[in-house]
Design a protein around this motif. Sequence first.
Motif, PDB file in Angstrom:
ATOM      1  N   VAL A 106       1.091   6.681   4.998  1.00  0.00           N
ATOM      2  CA  VAL A 106       0.280   5.500   4.675  1.00  0.00           C
ATOM      3  C   VAL A 106       0.647   4.340   5.595  1.00  0.00           C
ATOM      4  O   VAL A 106      -0.224   3.611   6.069  1.00  0.00           O
ATOM      5  CB  VAL A 106       0.464   5.106   3.194  1.00  0.00           C
ATOM      6  CG1 VAL A 106      -0.234   3.787   2.895  1.00  0.00           C
ATOM      7  CG2 VAL A 106      -0.079   6.204   2.292  1.00  0.00           C
ATOM      8  N   TYR A 109      -5.697   5.510  -0.285  1.00  0.00           N
ATOM      9  CA  TYR A 109      -4.389   6.025   0.108  1.00  0.00           C
ATOM     10  C   TYR A 109      -3.819   6.962  -0.959  1.00  0.00           C
ATOM     11  O   TYR A 109      -3.160   7.940  -0.626  1.00  0.00           O
ATOM     12  CB  TYR A 109      -3.428   4.876   0.388  1.00  0.00           C
ATOM     13  CG  TYR A 109      -3.708   4.158   1.688  1.00  0.00           C
ATOM     14  CD1 TYR A 109      -4.075   4.865   2.835  1.00  0.00           C
ATOM     15  CD2 TYR A 109      -3.599   2.771   1.792  1.00  0.00           C
ATOM     16  CE1 TYR A 109      -4.345   4.216   4.019  1.00  0.00           C
ATOM     17  CE2 TYR A 109      -3.856   2.123   2.987  1.00  0.00           C
ATOM     18  CZ  TYR A 109      -4.226   2.840   4.092  1.00  0.00           C
ATOM     19  OH  TYR A 109      -4.480   2.201   5.278  1.00  0.00           O
ATOM     20  N   VAL A 110      -4.043   6.657  -2.224  1.00  0.00           N
ATOM     21  CA  VAL A 110      -3.615   7.571  -3.288  1.00  0.00           C
ATOM     22  C   VAL A 110      -4.357   8.906  -3.143  1.00  0.00           C
ATOM     23  O   VAL A 110      -3.757   9.986  -3.249  1.00  0.00           O
ATOM     24  CB  VAL A 110      -3.873   6.957  -4.677  1.00  0.00           C
ATOM     25  CG1 VAL A 110      -3.666   8.005  -5.768  1.00  0.00           C
ATOM     26  CG2 VAL A 110      -2.943   5.775  -4.917  1.00  0.00           C
ATOM     27  N   TYR A 157       0.827  -1.205   0.000  1.00  0.00           N
ATOM     28  CA  TYR A 157       0.000   0.000   0.000  1.00  0.00           C
ATOM     29  C   TYR A 157       0.865   1.260   0.000  1.00  0.00           C
ATOM     30  O   TYR A 157       0.611   2.213  -0.754  1.00  0.00           O
ATOM     31  CB  TYR A 157      -0.920   0.026   1.227  1.00  0.00           C
ATOM     32  CG  TYR A 157      -1.888  -1.113   1.318  1.00  0.00           C
ATOM     33  CD1 TYR A 157      -2.404  -1.716   0.172  1.00  0.00           C
ATOM     34  CD2 TYR A 157      -2.294  -1.620   2.552  1.00  0.00           C
ATOM     35  CE1 TYR A 157      -3.300  -2.766   0.256  1.00  0.00           C
ATOM     36  CE2 TYR A 157      -3.190  -2.668   2.646  1.00  0.00           C
ATOM     37  CZ  TYR A 157      -3.688  -3.247   1.502  1.00  0.00           C
ATOM     38  OH  TYR A 157      -4.566  -4.297   1.596  1.00  0.00           O
ATOM     39  N   VAL A 173      -5.636   0.857  -1.821  1.00  0.00           N
ATOM     40  CA  VAL A 173      -4.712   1.665  -2.626  1.00  0.00           C
ATOM     41  C   VAL A 173      -5.404   2.932  -3.104  1.00  0.00           C
ATOM     42  O   VAL A 173      -4.816   4.025  -3.086  1.00  0.00           O
ATOM     43  CB  VAL A 173      -4.170   0.848  -3.812  1.00  0.00           C
ATOM     44  CG1 VAL A 173      -3.419   1.746  -4.795  1.00  0.00           C
ATOM     45  CG2 VAL A 173      -3.253  -0.267  -3.325  1.00  0.00           C
ATOM     46  N   SER A 232       0.801   3.280  -3.533  1.00  0.00           N
ATOM     47  CA  SER A 232      -0.034   4.475  -3.435  1.00  0.00           C
ATOM     48  C   SER A 232       0.813   5.745  -3.374  1.00  0.00           C
ATOM     49  O   SER A 232       0.452   6.769  -3.959  1.00  0.00           O
ATOM     50  CB  SER A 232      -0.954   4.395  -2.213  1.00  0.00           C
ATOM     51  OG  SER A 232      -0.206   4.281  -1.025  1.00  0.00           O
ATOM     52  N   SER A 233       1.961   5.685  -2.693  1.00  0.00           N
ATOM     53  CA  SER A 233       2.825   6.872  -2.630  1.00  0.00           C
ATOM     54  C   SER A 233       3.414   7.185  -4.000  1.00  0.00           C
ATOM     55  O   SER A 233       3.484   8.362  -4.399  1.00  0.00           O
ATOM     56  CB  SER A 233       3.944   6.657  -1.608  1.00  0.00           C
ATOM     57  OG  SER A 233       3.412   6.460  -0.320  1.00  0.00           O
ATOM     58  N   CYS A 243       2.122   6.408  -6.965  1.00  0.00           N
ATOM     59  CA  CYS A 243       1.040   6.923  -7.815  1.00  0.00           C
ATOM     60  C   CYS A 243       0.672   8.357  -7.430  1.00  0.00           C
ATOM     61  O   CYS A 243       0.443   9.207  -8.296  1.00  0.00           O
ATOM     62  CB  CYS A 243      -0.190   6.021  -7.693  1.00  0.00           C
ATOM     63  SG  CYS A 243       0.017   4.371  -8.406  1.00  0.00           S
TER      64      CYS A 243
END
Length: 269
Positions: free
Chosen positions: A201, A140-141, A71, A137, A75-76, A78
Motif C-alpha cells: 500500500v 486498499y483493503v 492508509y 482505504v 487498510s493493512s 483491516c
Amino acid sequence: MSRIVRNCVVVLVALLWFVPTYLLLVNGVTSVSGYSGSPNWYPNSFGLFANIEAAWKTANLGPAMANSLYYSAVSSACAVLLASLAAFAAAIMPVRRRALWFWLIYGGTLLPLQVFLRPLFLAYANTGLYDTQAGMVVIYVAIAIPFAFFVLRNFAVTLPPEVIEAARLDGASWWRLFRSVYVPLSKSAMVAAFVFQFVAVWNDLLFGITLATSRNIRPIMAALADLQGNYSNVGPPVVLAGALVVSLPTVIIFFLSQRFFVSSLKLNV
C-alpha cells in the motif's frame, strides 16, 4: 562445486539488486550544483540535507507521508483481520468446497490492477468516494485481502487438527476457537501478512494518482511522482533524496518485524 556455483549466483543477484540502491544513495547525496547531468558513481559533493529540504517543501511530502501511513496501517490491519477470518473458515471450519472458496478469494491477485481502473473510477465518481480518504482505504483493503488470505490460509492448514478437536470437545464455539486458539497461534503469519500489505500500500502509485487529486488526500508515491513532474525545476538529486526519505518507513517496519516475517516464511515452506 554446486555449492560454490549457488553462492556465486546468490552474490551476483545481490549485487544486481544493490546497484540501483547504491546509485540512489550516491546521487541523492550529491548537491544539485555538483550533479553533472548523468548518474554519478562516486559522490563529488554533499547536499543531502538541502536536497531533502527542497523535496519536502516542493512536493509537500509531510501530509502525503501522513496519508500513506494512515492508509497503509488501517487498510493493512483491516485486510489482515478479514483475511484471517476467511482463512479460518476456509481451512479449519467444516465448510463445503474449500478449494472453490480459496480460488474465489485468491483469484483477486491473478488479474492486473489496471483492469479495475475504469469501473473503479466511475463507481467512485458516482458514489462520492472519489478523492476521499475513506475511498482510498476501501480500495486498499480490497486489493490487500487476497494475498493476506493466501499467507494466513497456508499457515492455518499447518495447525495440528488435534488442537482444534480438543477445543471443540471442551465446548469452545467457533468464535472462541478463532479468538483464543487460532489468533494466538497465527500471530507470526498475521504480522508477516501485515508487513507485506503495508509495503504494498505504501508503494502504490496506480490508485494514488487515479482515485485522488487533492494534496490532502493523495498518498506519498503520488506526491513523489509530482516532484518528478517538476524534474527540470528541482533536479534529479532532489528527486532521489525525496525517494530516500519516502523509503525509510517501509525499511523500518520490515526490520522491526523481521523476526515474525522469517518465522512465518519457515512455517509456510
